[in-house]
Motif scaffolding. Structure first.
Motif, PDB file in Angstrom:
ATOM      1  N   ARG A 105       1.032  -1.241  -0.070  1.00 29.61           N
ATOM      2  CA  ARG A 105       0.010  -0.063   0.046  1.00 29.61           C
ATOM      3  C   ARG A 105       0.847   1.190   0.034  1.00 29.61           C
ATOM      4  N   ARG A 140      -5.331   1.372  -7.389  1.00 26.70           N
ATOM      5  CA  ARG A 140      -5.946   2.170  -6.579  1.00 26.70           C
ATOM      6  C   ARG A 140      -7.454   2.087  -6.920  1.00 26.70           C
ATOM      7  N   SER A 142      -8.042   4.359  -2.393  1.00 30.08           N
ATOM      8  CA  SER A 142      -7.558   3.742  -1.511  1.00 30.08           C
ATOM      9  C   SER A 142      -6.836   2.487  -2.580  1.00 30.08           C
ATOM     10  N   PHE A 143      -5.759   1.629  -1.638  1.00 28.41           N
ATOM     11  CA  PHE A 143      -4.844   0.531  -2.401  1.00 28.41           C
ATOM     12  C   PHE A 143      -5.728  -0.386  -2.506  1.00 28.41           C
TER      13      PHE A 143
END
Length: 495
Positions: free
Chosen positions: A343, A371, A377-378
């Motif tokens: 991440r 993403r 977000s990862f």
């Protein structure tokens, strides 16, 4: 009913009516011979599996009672019923070994053949035959050697695998997924995805053992087996298969190391070898030497290990090379890589002025850092590997050339089965684009082949789209998100 009545074809079979006080006769239609044969074979297979399952249960109970005690008497579990069960589960169209014996030929006098084989195994009269060497192309252009065993070797190996499986299933660790009952590639992929996303993983070691099946040490393998099995008759059977050699172009090649890929017992032997060489050692290393989080997922000789700290990853790689060298193994220099992944990988590399994080391949998928569009977000992206994809398209192109004179209906049904099989494995979330590409390429190959058939050069793409819509199923995602399936199944975490 006497014998004449039983054989009289004029007599109609009867069954009792519902709620009848006396068995009143109601005419019913008798099944034809084909249905009776299929029913009999299904019944035999069910009975055999029940018998084998009972034997495995007894072995599992013996293992559970005392995990340190060696098992001394196992050969008596190889029975005519267990051999029959293995035979009924074999592929009927499998290629024969050097004996030329096929499934159909052996089945002509099956019971007598099984009784004779069962007599020879405990008496020591059974002799393992060399495997027939064949090569299959790999996506990178090289060839993979396969060993095709004789039919009776397959039978005895399958019976031994049924005996040894419950013993070693009690020993194998949770992060080992390859060639184990009720475990699959997708479970390994799920465990890897969950491990990277839920633990603090910043570095990935993609380790591949060079020529693993060809370099297994026979001496070490037997020593590992003897940790749990002390039945010398089982040990001698395994030694016979290891020393049987291979036949290549009418020339016998002796084998002092390795186990043939394609042999029934090879996957289990490989797991036993790696259990002692890699799994137990890696688990101990993680507990005693790691300074941060470590995850491990292994499928056969391919393993992915994730680390929180780079220092841990580098020390593990160094120690792993030394560990493998002590057991006649080595890592593949070109396929073993340590990369920054996770991440925080993209942000960390941008801070150093480097490009986006590298990718790694595992079980047919290329994994990359991605993403989500909604919140940024990862998420781990997974895409079909390009080399296998191109190789599969070449195979389809060649098969369409061979099937050129076949009907549109037969080719369409065949291509539909190919696509459904492709979706069944590669239909994972975030891989839709790669599946769409495969679907488009298959459609294009079929269109080009049809236009080369006689007057069908006039076939337009608009007409072809109707044919494609009729036969070829569109791509679809058939697997849930890894975390959902992982949690539902309650799999052992790779951490």
């Amino acid at each position: 009913m006497n014998g004449m009545e039983e054989s009289d074809p004029s007599i109609v079979p009867t069954k009792p009516t519902n709620k009848a006080g006396q068995p009143a006769a109601e005419p019913v239609e008798g099944s034809d011979g084909t249905k009776r044969n299929a029913s009999l074979q299904s019944t035999n297979r069910t009975q055999c599996r029940s018998i084998v399952s009972q034997a495995q249960t007894r072995i599992r109970q013996a293992v559970t009672r005392n995990r340190k005690e060696k098992l001394t008497a196992l050969l008596h579990h190889i029975t005519v019923d267990s051999l029959r069960c293995v035979f009924l589960d074999m592929k009927k169209n499998a290629a024969p070994g050097i004996d030329g014996m096929t499934w159909q030929l052996y089945s002509e006098d099956l019971e007598q053949n099984l009784i004779d084989l069962h007599r020879r195994v405990p008496a020591g009269a059974y002799r393992a035959q060399p495997s027939r060497r064949r090569y299959i192309p790999k996506p990178d252009g090289r060839q993979r050697p396969l060993g095709i065993a004789a039919l009776e070797d397959k039978l005895v190996q399958g019976a031994v695998v049924a005996i040894l499986t419950p013993i070693y299933e009690a020993e194998f660790l949770g992060f080992s997924y390859g060639f184990r009952p009720r475990r699959s590639q997708h479970q390994a992929l799920d465990a890897l995805h969950v491990g990277i996303t839920r633990r603090r993983v910043n570095w990935i070691l993609d380790a591949d053992i060079a020529r693993f099946f060809d370099t297994i040490s026979h001496e070490w393998l037997i020593r590992f087996i003897e940790h749990r099995v002390s039945d010398r008759r089982i040990i001698r059977l395994i030694q016979k298969w290891l020393k049987a050699g291979v036949m290549e172009e009418s020339r016998k090649i002796d084998t002092d190391e390795g186990t043939p890929q394609g042999a029934v017992i090879s996957p289990l032997l490989a797991n036993i070898y790696l259990h002692y060489v890699f799994d137990l050692w890696a688990e101990q290393w993680r507990r005693r030497q790691a300074t941060g989080d470590v995850i491990i997922v292994r499928y056969a000789d391919d393993s992915i290990t994730g680390f929180q700290h780079r220092q841990d990853a580098e020390r593990f790689l160094h120690d792993l090379k030394e560990r493998l060298a002590g057991f006649a193994l080595s890592l593949h220099a070109d396929k073993t890589r340590l990369i920054e992944f996770g991440r925080f990988a993209a942000k960390s590399r941008r801070g150093r002025g480097e490009s986006k994080p590298e990718t790694f391949d595992f079980l047919g998928f290329t994994h990359f850092c991605d993403r989500r569009r909604k919140d940024g977000s990862f998420v781990i992206g997974r895409q079909t590997r390009r080399k296998p994809l191109r190789g599969r398209l070449r195979q389809i192109k060649e098969e369409l050339r061979i099937r050129m004179n076949g009907s549109i209906d037969s080719n369409g049904r065949w291509l539909a089965a190919v696509l459904r099989g492709h979706y069944a494995y590669y239909g994972v979330p975030r891989n839709f684009r790669a599946m769409q590409l495969f679907y488009d390429e298959v459609s294009r190959l079929w269109f080009k082949r049809l236009r080369r058939r006689g007057q069908r050069r006039r076939l337009s793409w608009e007409k072809m789209k109707t044919c494609i819509k009729r036969y070829l199923p569109p791509p679809r995602v058939v697997h849930p998100w890894p975390s959902e399936r992982f949690d539902v199944r309650g799999l052992v975490s790779p951490t």
